[in-house]
Design a protein around this motif. Sequence first.
Motif, PDB file in Angstrom:
ATOM      1  N   ALA A  87      40.767  20.100 103.969  1.00 16.88           N
ATOM      2  CA  ALA A  87      41.088  21.460 103.521  1.00 16.88           C
ATOM      3  C   ALA A  87      39.844  22.337 103.503  1.00 16.88           C
ATOM      4  CB  ALA A  87      41.727  21.409 102.137  1.00 16.88           C
ATOM      5  N   MET A  88      38.708  21.782 103.053  1.00 12.63           N
ATOM      6  CA  MET A  88      37.475  22.574 103.020  1.00 12.63           C
ATOM      7  C   MET A  88      36.966  22.860 104.429  1.00 12.63           C
ATOM      8  SD  MET A  88      35.608  20.949  99.707  1.00 12.63           S
ATOM      9  CE  MET A  88      34.301  22.139  99.682  1.00 12.63           C
ATOM     10  N   SER A  89      37.115  21.910 105.347  1.00 14.44           N
ATOM     11  CA  SER A  89      36.691  22.134 106.731  1.00 14.44           C
ATOM     12  C   SER A  89      37.532  23.226 107.385  1.00 14.44           C
ATOM     13  CB  SER A  89      36.814  20.851 107.544  1.00 14.44           C
ATOM     14  OG  SER A  89      35.945  19.870 107.049  1.00 14.44           O
ATOM     15  N   ILE A  90      38.821  23.185 107.150  1.00 12.67           N
ATOM     16  CA  ILE A  90      39.706  24.211 107.717  1.00 12.67           C
ATOM     17  C   ILE A  90      39.373  25.581 107.142  1.00 12.67           C
ATOM     18  CG2 ILE A  90      42.108  24.996 107.801  1.00 12.67           C
ATOM     19  CD1 ILE A  90      42.909  22.049 108.082  1.00 12.67           C
ATOM     20  N   ALA A  91      39.078  25.648 105.852  1.00 14.15           N
ATOM     21  CA  ALA A  91      38.726  26.929 105.229  1.00 14.15           C
ATOM     22  C   ALA A  91      37.418  27.456 105.797  1.00 14.15           C
ATOM     23  CB  ALA A  91      38.626  26.759 103.718  1.00 14.15           C
ATOM     24  N   ASP A  92      36.442  26.576 106.022  1.00 14.57           N
ATOM     25  CA  ASP A  92      35.157  27.002 106.594  1.00 14.57           C
ATOM     26  C   ASP A  92      35.339  27.505 108.022  1.00 14.57           C
ATOM     27  OD1 ASP A  92      32.369  27.386 106.574  1.00 14.57           O
ATOM     28  OD2 ASP A  92      32.108  25.485 107.669  1.00 14.57           O
ATOM     29  N   LEU A  93      36.131  26.800 108.813  1.00 14.63           N
ATOM     30  CA  LEU A  93      36.405  27.251 110.178  1.00 14.63           C
ATOM     31  C   LEU A  93      37.125  28.594 110.193  1.00 14.63           C
ATOM     32  CD1 LEU A  93      37.450  23.911 111.903  1.00 14.63           C
ATOM     33  CD2 LEU A  93      35.413  25.261 112.357  1.00 14.63           C
ATOM     34  N   ARG A  94      38.044  28.781 109.261  1.00 11.51           N
ATOM     35  CA  ARG A  94      38.776  30.047 109.187  1.00 11.51           C
ATOM     36  C   ARG A  94      37.833  31.195 108.845  1.00 11.51           C
ATOM     37  NH1 ARG A  94      42.839  29.750 104.810  1.00 11.51           N
ATOM     38  NH2 ARG A  94      41.022  30.267 103.578  1.00 11.51           N
ATOM     39  N   ASN A  95      36.914  30.952 107.903  1.00  9.12           N
ATOM     40  CA  ASN A  95      35.945  31.998 107.540  1.00  9.12           C
ATOM     41  C   ASN A  95      35.034  32.330 108.716  1.00  9.12           C
ATOM     42  OD1 ASN A  95      36.947  32.215 104.972  1.00  9.12           O
ATOM     43  ND2 ASN A  95      35.477  30.784 104.086  1.00  9.12           N
ATOM     44  N   THR A  96      34.589  31.311 109.445  1.00  9.09           N
ATOM     45  CA  THR A  96      33.742  31.547 110.616  1.00  9.09           C
ATOM     46  C   THR A  96      34.508  32.328 111.678  1.00  9.09           C
ATOM     47  OG1 THR A  96      32.565  29.488 110.159  1.00  9.09           O
ATOM     48  CG2 THR A  96      32.317  30.421 112.362  1.00  9.09           C
ATOM     49  N   GLN A  97      35.764  31.965 111.902  1.00 12.02           N
ATOM     50  CA  GLN A  97      36.569  32.670 112.897  1.00 12.02           C
ATOM     51  C   GLN A  97      36.808  34.118 112.484  1.00 12.02           C
ATOM     52  OE1 GLN A  97      40.515  31.109 113.432  1.00 12.02           O
ATOM     53  NE2 GLN A  97      40.645  31.881 115.523  1.00 12.02           N
ATOM     54  N   ASP A  98      37.063  34.358 111.217  1.00  9.84           N
ATOM     55  CA  ASP A  98      37.232  35.738 110.736  1.00  9.84           C
ATOM     56  C   ASP A  98      35.965  36.549 110.951  1.00  9.84           C
ATOM     57  OD1 ASP A  98      39.809  35.211 109.978  1.00  9.84           O
ATOM     58  OD2 ASP A  98      39.354  34.964 107.836  1.00  9.84           O
ATOM     59  N   CYS A  99      34.825  35.912 110.709  1.00  6.24           N
ATOM     60  CA  CYS A  99      33.543  36.590 110.896  1.00  6.24           C
ATOM     61  C   CYS A  99      33.336  36.979 112.358  1.00  6.24           C
ATOM     62  CB  CYS A  99      32.411  35.678 110.409  1.00  6.24           C
ATOM     63  SG  CYS A  99      30.767  36.373 110.580  1.00  6.24           S
ATOM     64  N   VAL A 100      33.625  36.046 113.269  1.00  4.01           N
ATOM     65  CA  VAL A 100      33.460  36.319 114.701  1.00  4.01           C
ATOM     66  C   VAL A 100      34.423  37.406 115.151  1.00  4.01           C
ATOM     67  CG1 VAL A 100      33.761  35.322 117.004  1.00  4.01           C
ATOM     68  CG2 VAL A 100      32.537  34.040 115.254  1.00  4.01           C
ATOM     69  N   LEU A 101      35.667  37.366 114.674  1.00  2.00           N
ATOM     70  CA  LEU A 101      36.655  38.356 115.084  1.00  2.00           C
ATOM     71  C   LEU A 101      36.337  39.755 114.563  1.00  2.00           C
ATOM     72  CD1 LEU A 101      39.956  36.290 114.752  1.00  2.00           C
ATOM     73  CD2 LEU A 101      38.792  37.006 116.844  1.00  2.00           C
ATOM     74  N   MET A 102      35.530  39.845 113.497  1.00  2.00           N
ATOM     75  CA  MET A 102      35.101  41.156 113.004  1.00  2.00           C
ATOM     76  C   MET A 102      33.947  41.712 113.836  1.00  2.00           C
ATOM     77  SD  MET A 102      35.391  41.178 108.861  1.00  2.00           S
ATOM     78  CE  MET A 102      34.325  39.801 108.559  1.00  2.00           C
ATOM     79  N   GLY A 103      33.385  40.895 114.730  1.00  2.00           N
ATOM     80  CA  GLY A 103      32.333  41.378 115.603  1.00  2.00           C
ATOM     81  C   GLY A 103      30.936  41.136 115.068  1.00  2.00           C
ATOM     82  N   ARG A 104      30.796  40.392 114.022  1.00  2.00           N
ATOM     83  CA  ARG A 104      29.477  40.106 113.466  1.00  2.00           C
ATOM     84  C   ARG A 104      28.770  39.053 114.305  1.00  2.00           C
ATOM     85  NH1 ARG A 104      30.309  39.011 107.268  1.00  2.00           N
ATOM     86  NH2 ARG A 104      28.043  38.814 107.422  1.00  2.00           N
TER      87      ARG A 104
END
Length: 115
Positions: A87-104
């Motif tokens: 669950a923590m790995s999936i949450a970390d991947l989701r946060n990283t993906q959200d960051c990339v999709l925002m263009g950061r």
Amino acid sequence: MKSQRPVINEDEHRVLKFRPRTLGRAPGQQSEPRRDALQNDVRHEADDLSRYERSREEPDDFRHRMLANLAAFAFTVALTAIGIWLAMSIADLRNTQDCVLMGRRDCAHISTPRT
């Protein structure tokens, strides 16, 4: 295009009365009073759990039972730890993906050794 609707007849819709199956005889049958008493005795014998008891002559293998309980507990703890890690790995991947999709550009966590 014409939509098709089912033809509903009033004969198709009936409410049936629910009759629980607690009786020892079929509905509508008349039973003799002696027979009801006999059926009640049989019902009480069926509720008796003594047939599931182990005889006292068999020794209880306490060590085997405790090892089985310990193995089951260890399996449960391992399964819980794996679930939390996943669950923590999936949450970390989701946060990283959200960051990339925002263009950061600084989304990846890079650990640097301290000197």
